[in-house]
Design a protein around this motif. Structure first.
Motif, PDB file in Angstrom:
ATOM      1  N   PRO A 200      40.844   8.284 -15.220  1.00  0.00           N
ATOM      2  CA  PRO A 200      40.596   9.207 -16.120  1.00  0.00           C
ATOM      3  C   PRO A 200      39.854  10.310 -15.563  1.00  0.00           C
ATOM      4  N   ASN A 201      39.478  10.266 -14.367  1.00  0.00           N
ATOM      5  CA  ASN A 201      38.424  11.501 -13.685  1.00  0.00           C
ATOM      6  C   ASN A 201      39.349  12.172 -12.769  1.00  0.00           C
ATOM      7  N   TYR A 202      40.676  11.736 -12.637  1.00  0.00           N
ATOM      8  CA  TYR A 202      41.700  12.607 -11.731  1.00  0.00           C
ATOM      9  C   TYR A 202      42.207  13.573 -12.486  1.00  0.00           C
ATOM     10  N   ILE A 203      41.966  14.891 -11.761  1.00  0.00           N
ATOM     11  CA  ILE A 203      42.790  16.196 -12.199  1.00  0.00           C
ATOM     12  C   ILE A 203      43.744  16.722 -11.417  1.00  0.00           C
ATOM     13  N   ALA A 204      45.048  16.855 -11.909  1.00  0.00           N
ATOM     14  CA  ALA A 204      46.160  17.276 -11.209  1.00  0.00           C
ATOM     15  C   ALA A 204      45.844  18.635 -10.834  1.00  0.00           C
ATOM     16  N   PRO A 205      45.855  19.068  -9.491  1.00  0.00           N
ATOM     17  CA  PRO A 205      45.971  20.605  -9.088  1.00  0.00           C
ATOM     18  C   PRO A 205      47.263  21.078  -9.529  1.00  0.00           C
ATOM     19  N   LEU A 206      47.061  22.643  -9.733  1.00  0.00           N
ATOM     20  CA  LEU A 206      48.288  23.505 -10.247  1.00  0.00           C
ATOM     21  C   LEU A 206      49.426  23.009  -9.436  1.00  0.00           C
ATOM     22  N   LEU A 207      50.430  22.656  -9.381  1.00  0.00           N
ATOM     23  CA  LEU A 207      51.727  22.618  -8.637  1.00  0.00           C
ATOM     24  C   LEU A 207      52.064  23.928  -7.934  1.00  0.00           C
ATOM     25  N   MET A 208      51.795  25.138  -8.644  1.00  0.00           N
ATOM     26  CA  MET A 208      52.161  26.188  -7.961  1.00  0.00           C
ATOM     27  C   MET A 208      51.139  26.703  -6.688  1.00  0.00           C
ATOM     28  N   GLU A 209      49.805  26.400  -7.005  1.00  0.00           N
ATOM     29  CA  GLU A 209      48.844  26.636  -5.919  1.00  0.00           C
ATOM     30  C   GLU A 209      49.217  25.661  -4.809  1.00  0.00           C
ATOM     31  N   ARG A 210      49.379  24.384  -5.082  1.00  0.00           N
ATOM     32  CA  ARG A 210      49.807  23.624  -3.989  1.00  0.00           C
ATOM     33  C   ARG A 210      50.836  23.938  -3.045  1.00  0.00           C
ATOM     34  N   ARG A 211      52.050  24.394  -3.679  1.00  0.00           N
ATOM     35  CA  ARG A 211      53.110  24.810  -3.096  1.00  0.00           C
ATOM     36  C   ARG A 211      52.599  26.087  -2.096  1.00  0.00           C
ATOM     37  N   GLU A 212      51.758  26.853  -2.402  1.00  0.00           N
ATOM     38  CA  GLU A 212      51.582  28.169  -1.754  1.00  0.00           C
ATOM     39  C   GLU A 212      50.727  27.467  -0.608  1.00  0.00           C
ATOM     40  N   ALA A 213      49.996  26.644  -0.704  1.00  0.00           N
ATOM     41  CA  ALA A 213      48.827  26.191   0.284  1.00  0.00           C
ATOM     42  C   ALA A 213      49.603  25.367   1.296  1.00  0.00           C
ATOM     43  N   LEU A 214      50.770  24.723   0.951  1.00  0.00           N
ATOM     44  CA  LEU A 214      51.615  24.020   2.157  1.00  0.00           C
ATOM     45  C   LEU A 214      52.799  24.414   2.434  1.00  0.00           C
ATOM     46  N   THR A 215      52.915  25.946   2.234  1.00  0.00           N
ATOM     47  CA  THR A 215      54.035  26.632   2.707  1.00  0.00           C
ATOM     48  C   THR A 215      53.494  27.759   3.896  1.00  0.00           C
ATOM     49  N   PRO A 216      54.297  27.622   4.984  1.00  0.00           N
ATOM     50  CA  PRO A 216      53.682  28.688   6.051  1.00  0.00           C
ATOM     51  C   PRO A 216      53.771  29.931   5.648  1.00  0.00           C
ATOM     52  N   LYS A 217      54.858  30.435   4.678  1.00  0.00           N
ATOM     53  CA  LYS A 217      54.715  32.047   4.441  1.00  0.00           C
ATOM     54  C   LYS A 217      53.809  32.196   3.569  1.00  0.00           C
ATOM     55  N   THR A 218      52.909  31.180   3.009  1.00  0.00           N
ATOM     56  CA  THR A 218      51.843  31.903   2.002  1.00  0.00           C
ATOM     57  C   THR A 218      50.596  31.352   2.546  1.00  0.00           C
ATOM     58  N   ASN A 219      50.440  30.505   3.542  1.00  0.00           N
ATOM     59  CA  ASN A 219      49.080  29.906   3.949  1.00  0.00           C
ATOM     60  C   ASN A 219      48.883  30.261   5.297  1.00  0.00           C
ATOM     61  N   PRO A 220      48.230  31.404   5.773  1.00  0.00           N
ATOM     62  CA  PRO A 220      47.844  31.976   6.998  1.00  0.00           C
ATOM     63  C   PRO A 220      47.237  30.988   7.860  1.00  0.00           C
ATOM     64  N   PHE A 221      46.683  29.760   7.512  1.00  0.00           N
ATOM     65  CA  PHE A 221      46.167  28.560   8.472  1.00  0.00           C
ATOM     66  C   PHE A 221      47.546  28.267   9.395  1.00  0.00           C
ATOM     67  N   PHE A 222      48.937  28.382   8.855  1.00  0.00           N
ATOM     68  CA  PHE A 222      50.069  27.985   9.640  1.00  0.00           C
ATOM     69  C   PHE A 222      50.108  28.760  10.868  1.00  0.00           C
ATOM     70  N   ALA A 223      49.478  30.041  10.979  1.00  0.00           N
ATOM     71  CA  ALA A 223      49.562  30.995  12.004  1.00  0.00           C
ATOM     72  C   ALA A 223      49.049  30.507  13.364  1.00  0.00           C
ATOM     73  N   HIS A 224      47.917  29.705  13.122  1.00  0.00           N
ATOM     74  CA  HIS A 224      47.171  29.008  14.295  1.00  0.00           C
ATOM     75  C   HIS A 224      47.011  27.763  14.372  1.00  0.00           C
ATOM     76  N   ALA A 225      48.073  27.033  13.400  1.00  0.00           N
ATOM     77  CA  ALA A 225      47.831  25.340  13.442  1.00  0.00           C
ATOM     78  C   ALA A 225      49.336  25.040  13.607  1.00  0.00           C
ATOM     79  N   GLU A 226      49.132  23.847  13.962  1.00  0.00           N
ATOM     80  CA  GLU A 226      50.710  22.931  13.834  1.00  0.00           C
ATOM     81  C   GLU A 226      50.346  22.049  12.973  1.00  0.00           C
ATOM     82  N   VAL A 227      51.281  21.816  11.896  1.00  0.00           N
ATOM     83  CA  VAL A 227      51.330  20.809  10.921  1.00  0.00           C
ATOM     84  C   VAL A 227      52.298  20.216  10.488  1.00  0.00           C
ATOM     85  N   GLN A 228      52.424  18.820  10.362  1.00  0.00           N
ATOM     86  CA  GLN A 228      53.358  18.040   9.788  1.00  0.00           C
ATOM     87  C   GLN A 228      53.066  17.160   8.733  1.00  0.00           C
ATOM     88  N   LEU A 229      53.987  17.005   7.563  1.00  0.00           N
ATOM     89  CA  LEU A 229      53.823  16.261   6.440  1.00  0.00           C
ATOM     90  C   LEU A 229      54.732  15.111   6.495  1.00  0.00           C
TER      91      LEU A 229
END
Length: 375
Positions: free
Chosen positions: A28-57
């Motif tokens: 009952p205490n879990y809150i689903a994040p907004l799907l739109m926001e999560r896609r942006e956070a995990l996409t290299p084109k929209t999250n500048p973190f990927f410019a200085h990091a290697e990431v694998q999911l």
């Protein structure tokens, strides 16, 4: 049959994002994040973190069903004092030791193959985003930009040889009560001569965010694991915060005309999206706007506060955290927020922990960063 497969397609990324929603459906205490926001956070084109990091999911699947997920990251801006450490994050899995073992074995092998000798985490994805695994405080929902994990996750991770390296505290302040008398005595006298507090100037919004980031990078530079925010990340931060930031909840402190410190409170958007199941369409936008603009929210979070190091040990600079927190507390109370979270604070940040405790705030959630040698 249990398999761990790398995320390589948009459809697999969508499964990766949605998996915690199914795993935590009964909490009952879990809150689903907004799907739109999560896609942006995990996409290299929209999250500048990927410019200085290697990431694998990765996704863990069993008999055609997703049962877990994990990420591994190498941030090339990570400070040298952490050695050749890599990060894991985004951990979510069924309560099954085999699934946890398979996920971590895969992430560790990826980090080891790239010369990493330690695994630290969880970082989702960087230390400047969502950090730590919830280990205490499961009885309440998370605030905006904070995580929520099931109680069994910590036990499963520790069973794989991971040990605590740092705890992070989330404090709760009750805005319906006055601050302790000792704090009130300090702030009732008002700012010392040469000190001015002002609200965020939205007409110079981008410039204000750049100033905030400069102070943040300076003030937090000695903190464990701190990684500076890049110019591109600053621009992304400005863009992402603009729809939710309220200038009446963001303050700068100036000393003799120089910007010396700041504090930012954010409306707790999680309170408004709790029943949206991550979706803004077709009716989520209307519900969100109604709750933000009409019914209002009762909780807020302070994710950012800092004072330039050149001022932090001066007589006037020492007062800035108390003045800024009092200004923020007064503003949140005036705008109808009953409670405010101040987070996160490293357990070894004695100065900040002392300030918050002196102000009457109490630890109500603890998040843990784990570490394991990969040698």
């Amino acid at each position: 049959m249990l398999a761990v497969v790398p995320v390589a397609t948009p459809a697999e990324l969508d499964r990766f994002i949605r998996l915690p929603m199914r795993l935590n459906a009964g909490d009952p205490n879990y809150i689903a994040p907004l799907l739109m926001e999560r896609r942006e956070a995990l996409t290299p084109k929209t999250n500048p973190f990927f410019a200085h990091a290697e990431v694998q999911l990765w996704l863990a699947t069993r008999d055609g069903r997703d049962v877990g997920r994990i990420s591994a990251q190498i941030d090339h801006l990570m400070p040298d004092n952490l050695g050749r450490a890599g990060h894991f994050g985004m951990i979510a899995a069924e309560d099954d030791p085999e699934v946890f073992a398979a996920l971590f074995a895969t992430a560790e092998a990826w980090l080891r193959a790239r010369g990493r000798d330690r695994a630290l985490g969880p970082f989702n994805l960087s230390i400047n985003e969502e950090v730590g695994l919830l280990v205490d405080g499961f009885d309440s929902p998370p605030m905006v930009l904070m995580g929520h994990d099931p109680p069994y996750a910590g036990e499963r991770i520790e069973a794989l040889g991971y040990r605590k390296t740092q705890d992070l505290y989330a404090y709760m302040a009750d805005n319906t009560r006055d601050a302790p008398e000792g704090v009130l005595k300090r702030v009732r006298r008002g700012p010392p001569e040469g000190v001015v507090l002002r609200e965020l100037d939205m007409s110079r919004y981008d410039e204000e965010v750049r100033t905030l980031t400069q102070i943040l990078n300076d003030a937090w530079s000695d903190n464990w694991g701190f990684t500076p925010t890049t110019e591109a990340e600053t621009a992304q931060l400005a863009k992402s915060l603009r729809p939710v930031i309220d200038k009446r909840l963001a303050f700068f402190a100036e000393i003799d005309g120089e910007t010396a410190g700041f504090i930012v409170f954010l409306p707790n958007i999680n309170e408004a999206i709790r029943d949206l199941n991550g979706r803004l369409f077709p009716f989520g936008w209307a519900k969100l706007l109604w709750r933000l603009k009409v019914t209002g929210l009762k909780t807020a979070r302070c994710p950012l506060m800092g004072v330039r190091k050149k001022f932090s040990r001066t007589p006037r600079g020492v007062l800035l955290p108390f003045l800024l927190m009092h200004a923020g507390a007064s503003a949140t109370r005036r705008l109808g927020y009953d409670r405010a979270e101040l987070s996160w604070i490293l357990e070894d940040n004695r100065a900040m922990n002392h300030i918050l405790q002196a102000a009457g705030a109490e630890v109500y959630k603890t998040y843990r960063i784990y570490e394991k040698s990969l040698a």
